[in-house]
Write an enzyme that holds these catalytic residues in place. Structure first.
Site, short mmCIF file in Angstrom:
data_model
loop_
_atom_site.label_atom_id
_atom_site.label_comp_id
_atom_site.label_asym_id
_atom_site.label_seq_id
_atom_site.Cartn_x
_atom_site.Cartn_y
_atom_site.Cartn_z
N SER A 134 3.35 49.14 -20.79
CA SER A 134 3.11 49.55 -19.41
C SER A 134 3.59 48.47 -18.45
O SER A 134 3.91 47.36 -18.86
CB SER A 134 1.61 49.78 -19.19
OG SER A 134 0.94 48.53 -19.21
N LYS A 135 3.61 48.85 -17.18
CA LYS A 135 4.03 47.89 -16.16
C LYS A 135 3.09 46.69 -16.15
O LYS A 135 3.50 45.57 -15.92
CB LYS A 135 4.01 48.59 -14.81
CG LYS A 135 4.49 47.69 -13.68
CD LYS A 135 4.71 48.48 -12.43
CE LYS A 135 4.06 47.80 -11.23
NZ LYS A 135 4.08 46.34 -11.24
#
Ligand code: GLU
Length: 505
Positions: free
Chosen positions: A262-263
């Protein structure tokens, strides 16, 4: 089975920056298309107006262009199957919604969000499907007249697919093999919403793949659960014969632990998850990109290609042409690929090493200029050749090479304490005389002469070399001493040694 011309599409939704996993999907589509002499389409799936983010479409195009992933057709590329933006294809979808309704393969539903909520409370694990649809407000439970009146009065409605229960649906996946799902677990997904007069992702995606003659759907694993519904839609629309083949790519996993990359992992561990820097138009938040972080597009492509695919041997460095030749869906893994950021840096390092010094020097020039340095191209090239093996990124060259461009103004205290001996000043003064008469001022000849002088005098080689390094560099780092003197030239080398003597004696 599939003898059609290979046509693949990359079909992102413009909901923000393109995630690095999406880039990999685009890359695999591209490799597959080019290998098979096929075509690659860019289709923008923007039917969810709630999630539309301005700028995202341009960002996607700029990212893939930077990486050398080229499209034959699509948004901004033209082609004869357009328009390629789904929001411009409303009219087209409407016909197929009508077809499904007419043939009783879909139905109109009027249930409001409140009514749906109420049902969810009444029935545990409520799902809109064969077991519940007759309890709802839809064209299966209302008379035709009632339905027409409700529509005429302007009530909002949706169109849902009517899934026949208890049937095994088979998805033939080129990576995963046969995936069989019983239709009873599927719900009657919404295909169309009167509110915005747009189809949902599922319908638009199928209609477009069909009309654009897509032969292979290569996409992320997160879409695998939708695939049985898509198979049923092809069937219900009478397009089973030309249904594309599916290939669902493995997830990109966090560098450590489990779960999807994920970011937040990027923010936490300090690496980009986007190809280009992205400024969120709503929050103004800036996320870093591979390009701005100093990655070469070739390195990013090479790195991503190997996240979920391997060539069947140990080869790691491959350019786009070689990837096109070697790629195969059969060698894509089913299990997730751990995102190893250090490996990404390693690839960039490998590409710096493989690039001509001249090219790297050209990229380093602007960095030098930022530091107020104007240097001869041939000199920069020489320095780069000497130092590039020490860095992963061009911008790191400054830290490694600044002393080639600016003489030290001060001397690192710790190094001075350790390396500047009582007799250093005297000895370096003598060294200056040796250097002054040395001709040519080359690497090996100068080294031989200086070493002979040290031996003759009975001086300590290490002490003199360390003190000289301190004088030339200002600290204890740098390449071979005589590489430095040769690059700096006689005059500058002597000037630096002289200055160190004055300051440190
Ligand atoms: N619009 C979908 C996405 O954003 C496309 C999925 C597909 O390729 O079918 O990924």
């Amino acid at each position: 089975m599939n003898q059609r011309k290979v046509r693949v599409r990359f079909a992102p939704s413009p909901t923000g920056a393109l995630h690095i996993g999406g880039v990999r999907t685009a890359l695999y589509n591209y490799l597959f298309a080019k290998q098979n002499g096929g075509e690659m389409i860019l289709r923008i799936e923007d039917t969810d107006s709630q999630r539309f983010v301005p700028g995202a479409e341009d960002y996607i195009i700029e990212s893939l262009t930077w990486l050398g992933i080229k499209f034959d057709e699509g948004v901004s590329f033209g082609g004869s199957y357009g328009p390629y933006r789904q929001s411009e294809r409303r009219e087209i979808y409407k016909d197929y919604v009508d077809q499904l309704l007419r043939e009783n393969k879909a139905y109109v539903a009027f249930d409001t969000p409140e009514e749906l909520d109420k049902k969810r409370q009444e029935i545990s694990n409520f799902q809109y499907d064969a077991s519940t649809r007759m309890l709802m407000r839809n064209s299966l439970t209302l008379s035709e007249e009632e339905v027409n009146t409700l529509i005429k009065e302007g009530n909002q409605y949706v169109v849902r697919i009517k899934i026949e229960p208890n049937e095994d649906v088979t998805v033939n996946d080129l990576i995963r093999g046969e995936v069989v799902i019983n239709s009873s677990v599927l719900d009657d997904k919404v295909l169309y919403k009167s509110a915005d007069q747009l189809p949902t992702y599922h319908l638009a995606n199928i209609v477009d793949d069909h009309l654009m003659e897509v032969s292979h759907v290569i996409r992320g694993e997160e879409w695998l659960p939708s695939a049985p519904l898509h198979v049923l839609l092809y069937r219900n629309l009478g397009w089973e014969e030309t249904m594309p083949e599916f290939a669902h790519l493995p997830l990109l996993l966090k560098p450590e632990g489990n779960g999807k990359l994920s970011k937040r992992d990027g923010d936490r561990l300090g690496f980009p998850v986007f190809p280009l820097e992205w400024k969120d138009p709503k929050t103004g938040e800036i996320s870093s990109g591979y390009r701005e972080s100093g990655y070469f597009p070739e390195a990013v492509v090479n790195f991503l290609a190997l996240l979920g695919w391997n060539p069947g041997d140990d080869q790691e460095i491959m350019d786009m042409d070689e990837l096109i030749r070697k790629f195969s869906l059969a060698h894509c893994s089913r299990s997730g690929a751990k995102f190893d950021y250090e490996k990404g840096k390693w690839f960039n390092h490998q590409y710096i090493l493989r690039k001509e010094n001249k090219e790297v020097a050209g990229l380093f020039m602007p960095v030098l200029e930022e530091h107020g340095i104007k240097a001869e191209a041939s000199y920069v090239e020489k320095v780069v050749g000497m130092m590039k093996e020490r860095v992963s990124f061009v911008k790191e060259l400054w830290d490694q090479t600044s002393f080639f461009f600016v003489a030290p103004e001060s001397y690192d205290e710790k190094t001075v304490k350790k390396r500047w001996k009582e007799n250093s000043a005297e000895q370096l003064a003598e060294l200056i005389e040796v250097l002054r008469t040395r001709e040519p001022f080359d690497i090996e000849g100068t080294e031989t002469e200086v070493k002979a002088w040290i031996e003759e005098k009975g001086y300590h080689l290490g002490n003199i070399m360390n003190a000289t390094r301190l004088a030339l560099v200002g600290e204890g780092k740098g390449p071979h001493i005589f590489d430095i003197t040769e690059a700096l030239g006689k005059e500058e080398s002597i000037r630096r040694i002289q200055r160190a003597i004055e300051v440190l004696k």
